[in-house]
Design an enzyme around this catalytic site. Structure first.
Site, PDB file in Angstrom:
ATOM      1  N   LYS A 199     -11.696   3.136 -14.974  1.00  0.00           N
ATOM      2  CA  LYS A 199     -12.128   1.738 -14.849  1.00  0.00           C
ATOM      3  C   LYS A 199     -12.398   1.136 -16.227  1.00  0.00           C
ATOM      4  CE  LYS A 199     -11.648   1.245 -10.453  1.00  0.00           C
ATOM      5  NZ  LYS A 199     -10.748   0.239  -9.868  1.00  0.00           N
ATOM      6  N   ASN A 228      -4.980  -3.718  -7.464  1.00  0.00           N
ATOM      7  CA  ASN A 228      -6.232  -3.272  -6.845  1.00  0.00           C
ATOM      8  C   ASN A 228      -6.209  -1.813  -6.386  1.00  0.00           C
ATOM      9  OD1 ASN A 228      -8.760  -3.682  -5.008  1.00  0.00           O
ATOM     10  ND2 ASN A 228      -7.131  -3.025  -3.622  1.00  0.00           N
ATOM     11  N   ASP A 285       3.928   2.839  -3.817  1.00  0.00           N
ATOM     12  CA  ASP A 285       3.054   3.826  -4.462  1.00  0.00           C
ATOM     13  C   ASP A 285       2.972   3.455  -5.936  1.00  0.00           C
ATOM     14  OD1 ASP A 285       1.887   5.947  -5.762  1.00  0.00           O
ATOM     15  OD2 ASP A 285       3.099   7.493  -4.793  1.00  0.00           O
ATOM     16  N   VAL A 286       1.823   2.955  -6.354  1.00  0.00           N
ATOM     17  CA  VAL A 286       1.704   2.416  -7.718  1.00  0.00           C
ATOM     18  C   VAL A 286       1.898   3.468  -8.810  1.00  0.00           C
ATOM     19  CG1 VAL A 286       0.231   0.452  -7.095  1.00  0.00           C
ATOM     20  CG2 VAL A 286      -0.836   2.641  -7.714  1.00  0.00           C
ATOM     21  N   ASP A 340       0.862  -1.184   0.000  1.00  0.00           N
ATOM     22  CA  ASP A 340       0.000   0.000   0.000  1.00  0.00           C
ATOM     23  C   ASP A 340       0.900   1.236   0.000  1.00  0.00           C
ATOM     24  OD1 ASP A 340      -3.245   0.279   0.788  1.00  0.00           O
ATOM     25  OD2 ASP A 340      -2.063   2.107   1.083  1.00  0.00           O
ATOM     26  N   TYR A 355     -13.064   8.692 -12.484  1.00  0.00           N
ATOM     27  CA  TYR A 355     -13.020   7.328 -11.943  1.00  0.00           C
ATOM     28  C   TYR A 355     -13.560   6.323 -12.968  1.00  0.00           C
ATOM     29  CZ  TYR A 355     -13.958   3.419  -8.776  1.00  0.00           C
ATOM     30  OH  TYR A 355     -13.985   2.177  -8.182  1.00  0.00           O
TER      31      TYR A 355
HETATM   32  P1  ADP Z   1     -12.054   0.317  -1.515  1.00  0.00           P
HETATM   33  O1  ADP Z   1     -13.114   0.380  -0.463  1.00  0.00           O
HETATM   34  O2  ADP Z   1     -12.590   0.500  -2.910  1.00  0.00           O
HETATM   35  O3  ADP Z   1     -11.201  -0.901  -1.415  1.00  0.00           O
HETATM   36  P2  ADP Z   1     -10.077   2.010  -0.150  1.00  0.00           P
HETATM   37  O4  ADP Z   1      -9.881   3.483  -0.309  1.00  0.00           O
HETATM   38  O5  ADP Z   1     -10.517   1.483   1.175  1.00  0.00           O
HETATM   39  O6  ADP Z   1     -11.094   1.607  -1.332  1.00  0.00           O
HETATM   40  O7  ADP Z   1      -8.743   1.226  -0.543  1.00  0.00           O
HETATM   41  C1  ADP Z   1      -7.872   1.671  -1.495  1.00  0.00           C
HETATM   42  C2  ADP Z   1      -6.453   1.452  -0.994  1.00  0.00           C
HETATM   43  O8  ADP Z   1      -5.556   1.850  -2.037  1.00  0.00           O
HETATM   44  C3  ADP Z   1      -6.099   2.291   0.248  1.00  0.00           C
HETATM   45  O9  ADP Z   1      -5.510   1.468   1.244  1.00  0.00           O
HETATM   46  C4  ADP Z   1      -5.104   3.315  -0.283  1.00  0.00           C
HETATM   47  O10 ADP Z   1      -4.103   3.668   0.665  1.00  0.00           O
HETATM   48  C5  ADP Z   1      -4.501   2.571  -1.452  1.00  0.00           C
HETATM   49  N1  ADP Z   1      -3.897   3.474  -2.426  1.00  0.00           N
HETATM   50  C6  ADP Z   1      -4.386   4.648  -2.877  1.00  0.00           C
HETATM   51  N2  ADP Z   1      -3.511   5.217  -3.720  1.00  0.00           N
HETATM   52  C7  ADP Z   1      -2.449   4.372  -3.813  1.00  0.00           C
HETATM   53  C8  ADP Z   1      -1.215   4.390  -4.515  1.00  0.00           C
HETATM   54  N3  ADP Z   1      -0.881   5.418  -5.299  1.00  0.00           N
HETATM   55  N4  ADP Z   1      -0.383   3.326  -4.376  1.00  0.00           N
HETATM   56  C9  ADP Z   1      -0.713   2.295  -3.588  1.00  0.00           C
HETATM   57  N5  ADP Z   1      -1.828   2.228  -2.868  1.00  0.00           N
HETATM   58  C10 ADP Z   1      -2.700   3.259  -2.976  1.00  0.00           C
END
Ligand code: ADP
Length: 250
Positions: free
Chosen positions: A159, A87, A60-61, A38, A155
């Protein structure tokens, strides 16, 4: 219960919360060795700590250097990945909007994580899986299939792009034994969704549009993800698996 993913090593991005965390945790319960990643490294480590054979990695993707470092760290720990779940994503509630009202900055921030981030995750996943084969799973959305996402132009567009990326990756690497499929979760009640939308009227309005008559749960999404990660899905590639209670059949 029989473990359906014993012997598999799986990377999940965005596993610090929400659907990603639920899916990664389920993979661990099904016997897989799981890398929780994450952007929020602390959340990834916390989520991994509750599982037996799991580690947390900050990733960080949207930053290719970060993606490369994470894959190198995984390989450096002797983990040979079998499955990658791309994801991680953002939905900029309150900012994402119908197109005439959408700020360029919000558009770019959304594309940066959801589309470029998924591209980078998948690019390096293919490099990691080459020579051994494996399964790549992307997270799509009904908003990328229908007008469901009218309020969320950025968004929804990302998708739709992810659905397209799923098909090109599947076609490009099928001969190398690398499968790519997308899971398309509909309205899914994660703890976060439940905490921010406790208004019974808006919930009832959403549920009335779901033919199966209830919202999705993380367990609904986990089930299809486990299937796609497993060898039972050996002949499935290039497909979108809708888990939306029939919402997009309307
Ligand atoms: P959902 O309920 O759709 O799963 P969330 O916001 O709870 O959505 O989960 C999305 C996850 O993706 C979060 O843990 C967030 O920190 C993570 N995230 C957001 N941006 C990035 C990024 N650039 N790189 C990696 N992880 C990310």
């Amino acid at each position: 219960m029989q473990e359906r993913l014993a012997g598999k090593s799986i990377l999940v991005t965005g596993a610090g919360s929400g659907i990603g965390k639920a899916v990664a945790t389920r993979f661990a319960h099904e016997g897989a060795a799981v890398v929780f990643s994450d952007r929020d490294g602390a959340a990834a480590h916390r989520a991994a700590a509750s599982c037996r054979d799991a580690i947390g990695v900050e990733l960080d993707v949207s930053d290719e250097g970060s993606v490369e470092r994470a894959y190198a760290e995984i390989a450096g720990r002797g983990i040979a990945l079998d499955v990658v779940v791309a994801n991680a994503g953002v939905q900029l509630f309150g900012h994402d909007a119908p197109v005439a009202d959408l700020d360029l900055d919000v558009w770019k921030r959304t594309l940066d994580v959801n589309l470029t981030g998924t591209f980078l995750t998948v690019k390096h996943a293919v490099r990691a899986l080459r020579g051994r084969g494996g399964s790549i799973i992307l997270t799509g959305s009904p908003t990328g299939l229908t007008g469901e996402g009218a309020e969320f132009t950025a968004y929804s567009t990302t998708k739709a792009g992810i659905h397209g990326l799923t098909r090109t990756v599947a076609a490009a690497y099928a001969r190398e034994g690398i499968r790519a499929n997308a899971v398309v979760p509909g309205y899914t009640e994660t703890p976060l969704v439940t905490s921010i939308s406790d208004d019974p009227e808006s919930r009832a309005a959403i549920v009335s549009r779901i033919p199966l008559g209830r919202p999705g749960t993380p367990a609904d999404v986990e089930g299809i993800m486990v299937f796609l990660a497993s060898d039972e899905a050996a002949f499935a590639t290039g497909s979108l698996f809708r888990v939306d209670g029939g919402m997009t059949t309307l």
